[in-house]
Design a protein around this motif. Structure first.
Motif, PDB file in Angstrom:
ATOM      1  N   UNK A  97       0.569  -1.112  -0.015  1.00  9.72           N
ATOM      2  CA  UNK A  97      -0.027  -0.024  -0.023  1.00  9.72           C
ATOM      3  C   UNK A  97       0.798   1.265  -0.102  1.00  9.72           C
ATOM      4  N   UNK A  98       1.986   1.186   0.619  1.00  9.12           N
ATOM      5  CA  UNK A  98       2.668   2.609   0.737  1.00  9.12           C
ATOM      6  C   UNK A  98       3.318   2.762  -0.821  1.00  9.12           C
ATOM      7  N   UNK A  99       3.773   1.623  -1.414  1.00  5.36           N
ATOM      8  CA  UNK A  99       4.305   1.782  -2.835  1.00  5.36           C
ATOM      9  C   UNK A  99       3.154   2.418  -3.609  1.00  5.36           C
ATOM     10  N   UNK A 100       1.917   1.879  -3.430  1.00  2.70           N
ATOM     11  CA  UNK A 100       0.858   2.307  -4.480  1.00  2.70           C
ATOM     12  C   UNK A 100       0.549   3.978  -3.930  1.00  2.70           C
ATOM     13  N   UNK A 101       0.531   4.141  -2.639  1.00  2.00           N
ATOM     14  CA  UNK A 101       0.425   5.664  -2.307  1.00  2.00           C
ATOM     15  C   UNK A 101       1.511   6.658  -2.787  1.00  2.00           C
ATOM     16  N   UNK A 102       2.621   6.129  -2.998  1.00  2.00           N
ATOM     17  CA  UNK A 102       3.818   6.831  -3.425  1.00  2.00           C
ATOM     18  C   UNK A 102       3.529   7.183  -4.764  1.00  2.00           C
ATOM     19  N   UNK A 103       2.980   6.006  -5.518  1.00  2.00           N
ATOM     20  CA  UNK A 103       2.848   6.275  -6.851  1.00  2.00           C
ATOM     21  C   UNK A 103       1.627   7.305  -7.271  1.00  2.00           C
ATOM     22  N   UNK A 104       0.543   7.155  -6.352  1.00  2.00           N
ATOM     23  CA  UNK A 104      -0.475   8.219  -6.464  1.00  2.00           C
ATOM     24  C   UNK A 104       0.011   9.599  -6.252  1.00  2.00           C
ATOM     25  N   UNK A 105       0.767   9.846  -5.138  1.00  2.00           N
ATOM     26  CA  UNK A 105       1.279  11.104  -4.822  1.00  2.00           C
ATOM     27  C   UNK A 105       2.029  11.475  -5.919  1.00  2.00           C
ATOM     28  N   UNK A 106       2.949  10.783  -6.523  1.00  2.00           N
ATOM     29  CA  UNK A 106       3.912  11.102  -7.733  1.00  2.00           C
ATOM     30  C   UNK A 106       3.130  11.302  -8.793  1.00  2.00           C
ATOM     31  N   UNK A 107       2.038  10.817  -9.194  1.00  2.00           N
ATOM     32  CA  UNK A 107       1.313  11.007 -10.372  1.00  2.00           C
ATOM     33  C   UNK A 107       0.520  12.491 -10.275  1.00  2.00           C
ATOM     34  N   UNK A 108       0.149  12.694  -9.129  1.00  2.00           N
ATOM     35  CA  UNK A 108      -0.797  13.875  -8.924  1.00  2.00           C
ATOM     36  C   UNK A 108       0.572  15.033  -8.764  1.00  2.00           C
ATOM     37  N   UNK A 109       1.755  15.036  -8.282  1.00  2.00           N
ATOM     38  CA  UNK A 109       2.602  15.877  -8.172  1.00  2.00           C
ATOM     39  C   UNK A 109       2.988  16.275  -9.436  1.00  2.00           C
ATOM     40  N   UNK A 110       3.016  15.202 -10.491  1.00  2.00           N
ATOM     41  CA  UNK A 110       3.420  15.600 -12.023  1.00  2.00           C
ATOM     42  C   UNK A 110       2.299  16.399 -12.653  1.00  2.00           C
ATOM     43  N   UNK A 111       0.970  16.280 -12.086  1.00  2.00           N
ATOM     44  CA  UNK A 111      -0.076  17.085 -12.679  1.00  2.00           C
ATOM     45  C   UNK A 111      -0.084  18.559 -12.094  1.00  2.00           C
ATOM     46  N   UNK A 112       0.539  18.379 -10.837  1.00  2.00           N
ATOM     47  CA  UNK A 112       0.658  20.057 -10.305  1.00  2.00           C
ATOM     48  C   UNK A 112       1.777  20.873 -10.819  1.00  2.00           C
ATOM     49  N   UNK A 113       2.841  19.950 -11.147  1.00  2.00           N
ATOM     50  CA  UNK A 113       4.007  20.809 -11.468  1.00  2.00           C
ATOM     51  C   UNK A 113       3.833  21.328 -13.044  1.00  2.00           C
ATOM     52  N   UNK A 114       3.184  20.621 -13.937  1.00  2.00           N
ATOM     53  CA  UNK A 114       2.865  20.895 -15.444  1.00  2.00           C
ATOM     54  C   UNK A 114       2.047  22.004 -15.661  1.00  2.00           C
TER      55      UNK A 114
END
Length: 153
Positions: free
Chosen positions: A136-153
């Motif tokens: 679950x922690x790995x999946x949460x990191x992926x969710x946070x990374x995906x959303x961070x990429x959206x926030x940066x662009x």
């Protein structure tokens, strides 16, 4: 300060694997991510609506009974569509509906469910829960990374 994301892990720390959500939230909190607020709570309450209204992403984390599947599940969720808002919250969809009703906004939200095997009175986690927490922690990191990429662009 508004946080871009909020992780809310919930469950009873004295009921064995029911503590999964809180354990995960505490782990995420220990990472000290500046854009992520992490809360470990016994249950979802109306007071959580206000901080949710000021986030872009919510990740709810809860335990589930092992018989519902041995895999960690990640599901995109939306506010409860019944139009009924109650102060007695039992699930994230109801909390999102309350947040939207009161504040006119609710974040994008995901529900992460982690299988557990032992829900008896205990302060220990089963091996099933421990393995699920890691996944679950790995999946949460992926969710946070995906959303961070959206926030940066």
């Amino acid at each position: 300060m508004n946080k871009a994301a909020m992780v809310i892990g919930y469950g009873n720390e004295l009921r064995g694997d029911d503590a999964i959500g809180q354990r995960i939230a505490n782990t995420v909190s220990s990472w000290h991510l500046s854009s992520v607020q992490s809360l470990a709570v016994h249950q979802l309450t109306p007071e959580l609506a206000e901080p949710l209204a000021h986030t872009d992403l919510a990740i709810f984390v809860d335990a589930c009974i092992d018989g519902q599947g041995e895999n960690v599940q990640v599901e995109l969720i939306s506010p409860n569509g019944s139009g009924v808002v109650s102060c007695h919250l039992g699930d994230p969809r109801s909390l999102l509906a309350l947040t939207e009703y009161i504040y006119g906004h609710c974040p994008s939200a995901w529900l992460v469910t982690v299988p557990g095997a032992n829900f008896e009175i205990s302060d220990r986690l089963s091996s099933t829960a421990q393995n699920g927490i890691s996944i679950a922690l790995i999946k949460i990191v992926h969710l946070l990374d995906q959303c961070q990429n959206l926030w940066v662009h």
